[in-house]
Design a protein around this motif. Sequence first.
Motif, mmCIF file in Angstrom:
data_model
loop_
_atom_site.group_PDB
_atom_site.id
_atom_site.type_symbol
_atom_site.label_atom_id
_atom_site.label_comp_id
_atom_site.label_asym_id
_atom_site.label_seq_id
_atom_site.Cartn_x
_atom_site.Cartn_y
_atom_site.Cartn_z
ATOM 1 N N LEU A 185 0.866 -1.185 0.000
ATOM 2 C CA LEU A 185 0.000 0.000 0.000
ATOM 3 C C LEU A 185 0.895 1.224 0.000
ATOM 4 N N GLY A 186 0.685 2.097 -0.940
ATOM 5 C CA GLY A 186 1.470 3.325 -0.991
ATOM 6 C C GLY A 186 0.577 4.533 -0.766
ATOM 7 N N LEU A 187 1.130 5.565 -0.124
ATOM 8 C CA LEU A 187 0.398 6.817 0.070
ATOM 9 C C LEU A 187 1.279 7.984 -0.342
ATOM 10 N N LEU A 188 0.673 9.000 -0.876
ATOM 11 C CA LEU A 188 1.423 10.211 -1.229
ATOM 12 C C LEU A 188 0.518 11.416 -0.985
ATOM 13 N N VAL A 189 1.092 12.422 -0.304
ATOM 14 C CA VAL A 189 0.313 13.646 -0.065
ATOM 15 C C VAL A 189 1.181 14.865 -0.327
ATOM 16 N N TYR A 190 0.550 15.929 -0.724
ATOM 17 C CA TYR A 190 1.205 17.237 -0.729
ATOM 18 C C TYR A 190 0.119 18.308 -0.739
ATOM 19 N N GLY A 191 0.541 19.535 -0.435
ATOM 20 C CA GLY A 191 -0.375 20.667 -0.553
ATOM 21 C C GLY A 191 -1.142 20.963 0.725
ATOM 22 N N LEU A 192 -2.186 21.749 0.611
ATOM 23 C CA LEU A 192 -2.951 22.166 1.781
ATOM 24 C C LEU A 192 -3.713 20.986 2.368
ATOM 25 N N LYS A 193 -3.804 21.006 3.694
ATOM 26 C CA LYS A 193 -4.517 19.943 4.380
ATOM 27 C C LYS A 193 -5.985 19.981 3.977
ATOM 28 N N ASP A 194 -6.530 21.180 3.904
ATOM 29 C CA ASP A 194 -7.910 21.328 3.450
ATOM 30 C C ASP A 194 -7.923 22.477 2.445
ATOM 31 N N GLN A 195 -7.854 22.143 1.187
ATOM 32 C CA GLN A 195 -7.684 23.189 0.180
ATOM 33 C C GLN A 195 -8.926 24.066 0.045
ATOM 34 N N TYR A 196 -10.055 23.645 0.583
ATOM 35 C CA TYR A 196 -11.262 24.451 0.492
ATOM 36 C C TYR A 196 -11.555 25.203 1.786
ATOM 37 N N SER A 197 -10.583 25.234 2.693
ATOM 38 C CA SER A 197 -10.795 25.964 3.931
ATOM 39 C C SER A 197 -10.534 27.443 3.692
ATOM 40 N N PHE A 198 -11.396 28.318 4.288
ATOM 41 C CA PHE A 198 -11.214 29.754 4.089
ATOM 42 C C PHE A 198 -10.429 30.374 5.241
ATOM 43 N N ASP A 199 -10.255 29.629 6.341
ATOM 44 C CA ASP A 199 -9.613 30.258 7.479
ATOM 45 C C ASP A 199 -8.395 29.495 8.014
ATOM 46 N N ARG A 200 -8.216 28.256 7.678
ATOM 47 C CA ARG A 200 -7.040 27.534 8.181
ATOM 48 C C ARG A 200 -6.256 26.966 7.019
ATOM 49 N N ARG A 201 -5.277 27.700 6.551
ATOM 50 C CA ARG A 201 -4.554 27.288 5.356
ATOM 51 C C ARG A 201 -3.280 26.562 5.774
ATOM 52 N N ASN A 202 -3.427 25.417 6.408
ATOM 53 C CA ASN A 202 -2.245 24.670 6.847
ATOM 54 C C ASN A 202 -1.801 23.693 5.778
ATOM 55 N N GLU A 203 -0.489 23.625 5.579
ATOM 56 C CA GLU A 203 0.010 22.622 4.640
ATOM 57 C C GLU A 203 0.075 21.275 5.354
ATOM 58 N N ILE A 204 -0.257 20.247 4.625
ATOM 59 C CA ILE A 204 -0.236 18.904 5.209
ATOM 60 C C ILE A 204 1.220 18.541 5.502
ATOM 61 N N ASP A 205 1.463 17.870 6.611
ATOM 62 C CA ASP A 205 2.838 17.449 6.893
ATOM 63 C C ASP A 205 2.868 15.970 7.274
ATOM 64 N N HIS A 206 4.076 15.497 7.592
ATOM 65 C CA HIS A 206 4.205 14.054 7.840
ATOM 66 C C HIS A 206 3.383 13.605 9.030
ATOM 67 N N LEU A 207 3.171 14.508 10.019
ATOM 68 C CA LEU A 207 2.388 14.093 11.186
ATOM 69 C C LEU A 207 0.930 13.850 10.802
ATOM 70 N N ASP A 208 0.429 14.642 9.834
ATOM 71 C CA ASP A 208 -0.938 14.391 9.340
ATOM 72 C C ASP A 208 -1.018 13.011 8.707
ATOM 73 N N LEU A 209 -0.025 12.741 7.867
ATOM 74 C CA LEU A 209 -0.021 11.445 7.185
ATOM 75 C C LEU A 209 0.093 10.309 8.194
ATOM 76 N N MET A 210 0.946 10.507 9.205
ATOM 77 C CA MET A 210 1.112 9.452 10.211
ATOM 78 C C MET A 210 -0.176 9.251 11.006
ATOM 79 N N GLY A 211 -0.919 10.332 11.227
ATOM 80 C CA GLY A 211 -2.214 10.201 11.899
ATOM 81 C C GLY A 211 -3.171 9.362 11.070
ATOM 82 N N ASP A 212 -3.185 9.645 9.763
ATOM 83 C CA ASP A 212 -4.070 8.888 8.891
ATOM 84 C C ASP A 212 -3.682 7.407 8.876
ATOM 85 N N ILE A 213 -2.375 7.166 8.862
ATOM 86 C CA ILE A 213 -1.908 5.772 8.865
ATOM 87 C C ILE A 213 -2.291 5.095 10.181
ATOM 88 N N SER A 214 -2.108 5.831 11.304
ATOM 89 C CA SER A 214 -2.428 5.235 12.612
ATOM 90 C C SER A 214 -3.879 4.817 12.683
#
Lengths: 332, 789
Positions: free
Chosen positions: B580-609
Amino acid sequence: MINAQDIHDGINIINQTQTEADLESARLHWLGKKGLLTNAFKALGALDKDERVEKAKSLNEFKEKIQAALVQSKLRISQILLNEKLNQQLDMTLPARDAIKGNTHPISQVINQLHRFFELRGFTSYSAEHNFDVEEESNNFSLLNIPENHPARSMQDTFFIGSQLLRTHVSASQPRILKQLNPPIKAVVFGRVYRSDQPDVTHVPVFHQMECLYIDKKCHFGHLKDTIDAFIRYLFGHSMKTRYRSSYFPFTEPSVEIDVWMPEEKQWLEILGAGMVHPNVIKNCGHDPDSFRGFAFGVGIERLAMLYFGLKDVRQLYGADVELLSGCDLWQ
Amino acid sequence: MAIVLSVSWLSELLGQSIDDVTALSERLSIQGLETEVIESSTANMTHVVVGEVVKTIQHPNADRLRVCDVNIGEATLLSIVCGCPSVTAGMRVPVALIGAQLPEILIKESKLRGVVSQGMLCTSMELGFSSKKQPLLCLPNDAPLGVSIVDYLKLDQYWLSIDVTPNRGDCLSAIGVAREVAVILSQPIKWTHHFKLPLDGTKTRLEDQACTQYAHACIQSVNTHATIPYWIEQRLFASGIHRVNAVVDILNYVMLLLGQPMHAFDLERVHGQVYVRKSKQGEQLVLLNDSTIHLNQDLVIADDRGPIALAGIMGGLNSAITDKTSSIFIESAVFEGNQISRSSKYHGLQTDASYRYERSIDPGQVCNALAYAVELILDICGGKLVSSASIDHTIPTDVIHFDTSLVKQYLGYDADHNMVCQLLESLQFNVRQHSENKIHVSVPTFRNDIKQPIDLIEEIGRLIGYEKIQNVPIVITPTHQSDVVIHQQQMMSRSLIARGYQEIMSYGLLSKSYAQQFENSNQLVCLDNPLSEEFEVLRTSIVSSLLLQADYCINHGVDAVKFFEFGKCFPKSQVEYRSLGLLVYGLKDQYSFDRRNEIDHLDLMGDISVTLGQLFPNQTIEFSQEDIAPPQYFHPKQCAQIQVGGHMLGWVGHLHPTLSQSYDEHLIVAEMNVSTMNSTDFDQLKPQESSCYQACIRDLSLLVKSELTNEKILACIHTTNVNHFKKAYLIDVYQDSVSGNMYYTYRIVFQSHSKTLKEKEIVKSIDLLIKSLEEVGITLRESMNDSIS
């Protein structure tokens, strides 16, 4: 002394209070420790008995009226406060946060559907065993009654890796299953197959197939037809019409191709190949073809997915067009 | 290969007109010959009639043109300018009138060099059934004037294009298809011919068993330039066979009719005896197409000087018919399919002949086909038959012992004994009664695909029509064993898509240069015959596929991506496994108007967990950076091992800078070997009851020196045996802006299941914890020695 007019005026004031604080000060004004009524009651002790009784009676009436007005206004004001809260509007139409849902791939959706159908009918699905992309020549060809130099080999252009090859059909799992298991056998295998075709609108060098294999003592063509019709209708609805055309595959006999009727295009569309397992295959894999018969069929998953979702170009399934892929979401 | 035949040819062979072409085509398809009705090249032709050239005069302004008076059976003659030198008064020809629609052109009244032309005299090429420039199509003198040429020549409206499966080599001929049509129409074949060869010549020497029959005929004084009749021309044109010369055209026509490939040699260029033999070491042959091949155990036709043809595939140039040829040697033979197939593949040559031999031809037809070809050649090209000979081993007839009750057992259709016999006889099988239900079936020579009882069952099935067979449900039995792989994939998919991931699929075939960035080249599995450089090797990592897809997205301006893909990986030293492979980049929620956070490895690790947590309930899911050797495509210091219950499952982290440097986006990837995911490997943890006594909390702020990690600190805390310790977790990460020091603050929770803890006990525990941390060099933040609150 407090008279009826005072009380009447007081009630008016109470009735006009707008806040809980105003109401509280009105209460204290009449009924607090130093409130007018409290003081008036205190002053009663200085009166003689008759006068006291009479005054007390009217004071009690006043008190009850004031209290009733206070209770009523309390209700009135809490209603005002509630209405104020109810008037506080939020823009609930702002975009929800983190609301992006992904999607399973159309090919996976079809595989999941087929898997569910056949599992419910008692077929065992083999993904971990009997299921290899890199295969032996014997499993892909010779045990399936396709000897060397047989013209059928050139029906499928094969990728070779030394003495091995990339399977050209999931039928390569048939010999593996047949050699290892004893009938009755009810098996389905999902997997990738490889053919040397340049990608174009209808071809990709790698695609998915499902192989279905049924071997038992008394099995005939009517069983094959029923199973195939049932799964096609499970996927596409009960009005789907099928047609069985005689065809040729070295590893089945009789062999057929199955078409479905496309009402909009007004034509038949071929969707899979099937047949009764060839006695040579049963024999090649160590069973007695006089005792056991069966049917087998192989179906291209891409073809089903394209048909289901109305896709025109098979390469789209192998691309990263998220808009398109996430739109293929009929079964979720 | 599809064979294209005209409907009128088939009706001629059957002696019966075919009215409903669509119905016939559908029935043929159902019966096993996948047939499509196509419009013929002459389908839309109108206003072309039979005319007679009454008079021709020289065009006043052009040497090469003639002005002809043409009678089309009407009162007035037409004046037509013609450029064909063969035009003479008295000949009858097709005349395209004004308004005629020919396949290529629309005829209008026009002036040619000042002279009005009221139509056009036509060649067969202009009428659309020849690929070769020809003189005017000369019609017989009794052709009725003014009659439509479409009706007169019986030009086809429709052709049948038939896909012939490899087992039905007999249907690569008009006669074979006609036999199938005959069964449908219940009408026997009418076509016969009566010419017989004297077979008086010297026999060819057969020196190899791969040639079982060989007949030949020699004809002298042949005119290879003769004009072949329009009906041959038309039939060759329909099937896409190129015109060569009259002799070769006739041989091709007979092949198309009877399925027997034949070859003509220039008799004067054949020296001495003719042999059929295996090629000898070092022999070469220049073929008709001018290419030189080095023979390799091939079956050849040879004369005293050496090979003159690659048997069953192509003739040699040195013995080919030329413009000057007048004597010919015609061969009609049976070569064994395997042998031809081997040579055809080895030399990369596929011809109409080799295609037929590979699928086996009718050994009963060899002499007939030769005789018919000779008859046509003598007729059309003139000449004299000087000798002929044939070596025909007796053709063994296959007899199949057949129990007719098998039909019902296999097909589930109640075909009685008589019905079975009748159906077989309709296919020209010879049926002899043996005993009740038992028959002996002799197979005609043209059906060499029929060898055993099951083949007969198929013949019966396809003639009955599978639509007549009743559906019968199979007995439903419970499944013994569920497919863990699919089950796990479904669970993981569900979790991932809920967290915004899109599943994608890739070919899994990569270019070698690209794949080398993911795995040592000696670990790559290379295809022997790749399609192109782009698809040379099998992938060893799903991330390699995902990165290609991400590259596409980045180039197309997609600013956020969350992808996953399930698939197999194929490192050379291991058995293929699922990953199983995963790849992410870019904004965590590209449609958010107030929280423009870029996704990082901790987000990905949360999803994996969470995803793994669904699969392995009650297991610890950890990410470790201790003693690891990650795959080469990860940044070595920015990746971690994914562990479930202490078992290694895969890797997560940032891409290696050499792979990611060309992108502005921060690409974060993960890959897990899902073949090894088996929950039975793990001890099931038991649920723990919560305590009803109060928990006590203490926070510790620790100085984090380089190389120190959260993992190491927690490991130290967990391994220290502290009374009433319940859990510890990171609550703050702080970097001092002056000193640059990094501090982690942990919340330590103490709780007892039996009592409320006293301050004294907690202090004792905390002191012990600090002591053991200090022992491994982890110190409290200096200014906060009193941080124990």
